[in-house]
Write a protein that holds these residues in place. Structure first.
Motif, PDB file in Angstrom:
ATOM      1  N   THR A  24       0.859  -1.180   0.000  1.00  0.00           N
ATOM      2  CA  THR A  24       0.000   0.000   0.000  1.00  0.00           C
ATOM      3  C   THR A  24       0.895   1.230   0.000  1.00  0.00           C
ATOM      4  OG1 THR A  24      -1.751  -1.143   1.188  1.00  0.00           O
ATOM      5  CG2 THR A  24      -1.793   1.258   1.237  1.00  0.00           C
ATOM      6  N   LEU A  25       0.683   2.098  -0.967  1.00  0.00           N
ATOM      7  CA  LEU A  25       1.448   3.332  -1.094  1.00  0.00           C
ATOM      8  C   LEU A  25       0.563   4.506  -0.725  1.00  0.00           C
ATOM      9  CD1 LEU A  25       2.971   2.500  -4.582  1.00  0.00           C
ATOM     10  CD2 LEU A  25       4.106   2.264  -2.375  1.00  0.00           C
ATOM     11  N   ASP A  35      -5.595   8.945  -2.896  1.00  0.00           N
ATOM     12  CA  ASP A  35      -4.884   8.964  -1.619  1.00  0.00           C
ATOM     13  C   ASP A  35      -3.973   7.748  -1.456  1.00  0.00           C
ATOM     14  OD1 ASP A  35      -6.104  11.331  -0.892  1.00  0.00           O
ATOM     15  OD2 ASP A  35      -7.679  10.356   0.278  1.00  0.00           O
ATOM     16  N   TYR A  36      -4.452   6.594  -1.922  1.00  0.00           N
ATOM     17  CA  TYR A  36      -3.695   5.361  -1.768  1.00  0.00           C
ATOM     18  C   TYR A  36      -3.642   4.608  -3.090  1.00  0.00           C
ATOM     19  CZ  TYR A  36      -4.310   6.009   3.242  1.00  0.00           C
ATOM     20  OH  TYR A  36      -4.292   6.527   4.512  1.00  0.00           O
ATOM     21  N   VAL A  86      -6.657   3.503  -5.639  1.00  0.00           N
ATOM     22  CA  VAL A  86      -6.475   2.916  -6.966  1.00  0.00           C
ATOM     23  C   VAL A  86      -5.715   1.617  -6.773  1.00  0.00           C
ATOM     24  CG1 VAL A  86      -5.395   3.179  -9.232  1.00  0.00           C
ATOM     25  CG2 VAL A  86      -6.521   5.131  -8.163  1.00  0.00           C
ATOM     26  N   VAL A  87      -6.243   0.534  -7.336  1.00  0.00           N
ATOM     27  CA  VAL A  87      -5.689  -0.795  -7.149  1.00  0.00           C
ATOM     28  C   VAL A  87      -5.035  -1.253  -8.450  1.00  0.00           C
ATOM     29  CG1 VAL A  87      -6.197  -3.160  -6.439  1.00  0.00           C
ATOM     30  CG2 VAL A  87      -7.609  -1.269  -5.578  1.00  0.00           C
ATOM     31  N   HIS A  88      -3.791  -1.718  -8.352  1.00  0.00           N
ATOM     32  CA  HIS A  88      -3.052  -2.267  -9.485  1.00  0.00           C
ATOM     33  C   HIS A  88      -2.798  -3.737  -9.184  1.00  0.00           C
ATOM     34  CE1 HIS A  88      -2.025   1.761 -11.068  1.00  0.00           C
ATOM     35  NE2 HIS A  88      -1.932   2.094  -9.788  1.00  0.00           N
ATOM     36  N   VAL A  89      -3.414  -4.621  -9.943  1.00  0.00           N
ATOM     37  CA  VAL A  89      -3.184  -6.059  -9.796  1.00  0.00           C
ATOM     38  C   VAL A  89      -2.423  -6.498 -11.039  1.00  0.00           C
ATOM     39  CG1 VAL A  89      -4.205  -8.301  -9.366  1.00  0.00           C
ATOM     40  CG2 VAL A  89      -5.381  -6.250  -8.560  1.00  0.00           C
ATOM     41  N   TRP A 104       6.617   5.672  -7.101  1.00  0.00           N
ATOM     42  CA  TRP A 104       5.854   6.447  -6.119  1.00  0.00           C
ATOM     43  C   TRP A 104       6.515   6.463  -4.747  1.00  0.00           C
ATOM     44  CZ3 TRP A 104       2.194   9.752  -7.349  1.00  0.00           C
ATOM     45  CH2 TRP A 104       1.600   9.621  -8.600  1.00  0.00           C
ATOM     46  N   GLN A 105       7.766   6.088  -4.690  1.00  0.00           N
ATOM     47  CA  GLN A 105       8.508   6.043  -3.437  1.00  0.00           C
ATOM     48  C   GLN A 105       8.676   7.455  -2.870  1.00  0.00           C
ATOM     49  OE1 GLN A 105      12.191   4.115  -4.129  1.00  0.00           O
ATOM     50  NE2 GLN A 105      13.106   4.741  -2.222  1.00  0.00           N
TER      51      GLN A 105
END
Length: 118
Positions: A24-25, A35-36, A86-89, A104-105
C-alpha cells in the motif's frame, strides 16, 4: 466510508483471494488523483482477473460505486479505480517492469535523489 476504511476493505478483498506481495502506497501530497495506491501480484492472468473482480464485488457490497476497471481483457495488469484508492493487480513480470513502488517512493527526509533521478 473514508479513504483509510476503503484501503482496508481492498486489502482484505485481495488477501481473501490470495493476492501476493501486497503493498500500500500512501500518495497523499504526491497525487491529486488518489490517496492510496495498492499494488498486488497474481500468479496467472486468471488470478489477476479474479483478484480485481473480488475487489469490485466487495466494494459494491458496501454500497460504493467503483469508478472503473481496465485491463481485464489481457489480465496482465488490471487497474481498479475507486477514487480515493487505486488498485493495481499485476503479473509479477509486469510489476517488475513498471516498478510502481519505486516510481511512487517517498524519499527519506534529508536524502538526496538517486543517480537515476531527473
Amino acid at each position: 466510508m473514508n479513504a483509510e476504511q476503503l484501503q482496508k476493505l481492498v486489502q482484505n478483498a485481495l488477501e481473501d483471494v490470495k493476492g501476493r506481495d501486497l503493498v500500500t502506497l500512501d500518495v497523499r501530497g504526491m497525487s491529486g488523483v488518489t490517496d492510496y495506491m495498492i499494488v498486488c501480484s497474481g500468479t496467472s492472468n486468471r488470478h489477476v482477473k479474479s483478484l480485481a473482480d473480488n475487489v469490485w464485488v466487495e466494494v459494491k457490497k458496501q454500497g460504493l460505486v467503483p469508478i472503473g476497471m481496465e485491463g481485464q481483457d489481457t489480465g496482465e495488469w488490471v487497474l481498479v479505480d475507486l477514487g480515493d484508492v487505486v488498485v493495481h493487480v499485476m503479473l509479477p513480470e509486469a510489476r517488475l517492469f513498471y516498478d510502481l513502488e519505486r516510481l511512487w517512493q517517498v524519499p527519506e527526509p534529508g536524502s538526496e535523489p538517486g543517480p537515476d533521478a531527473s
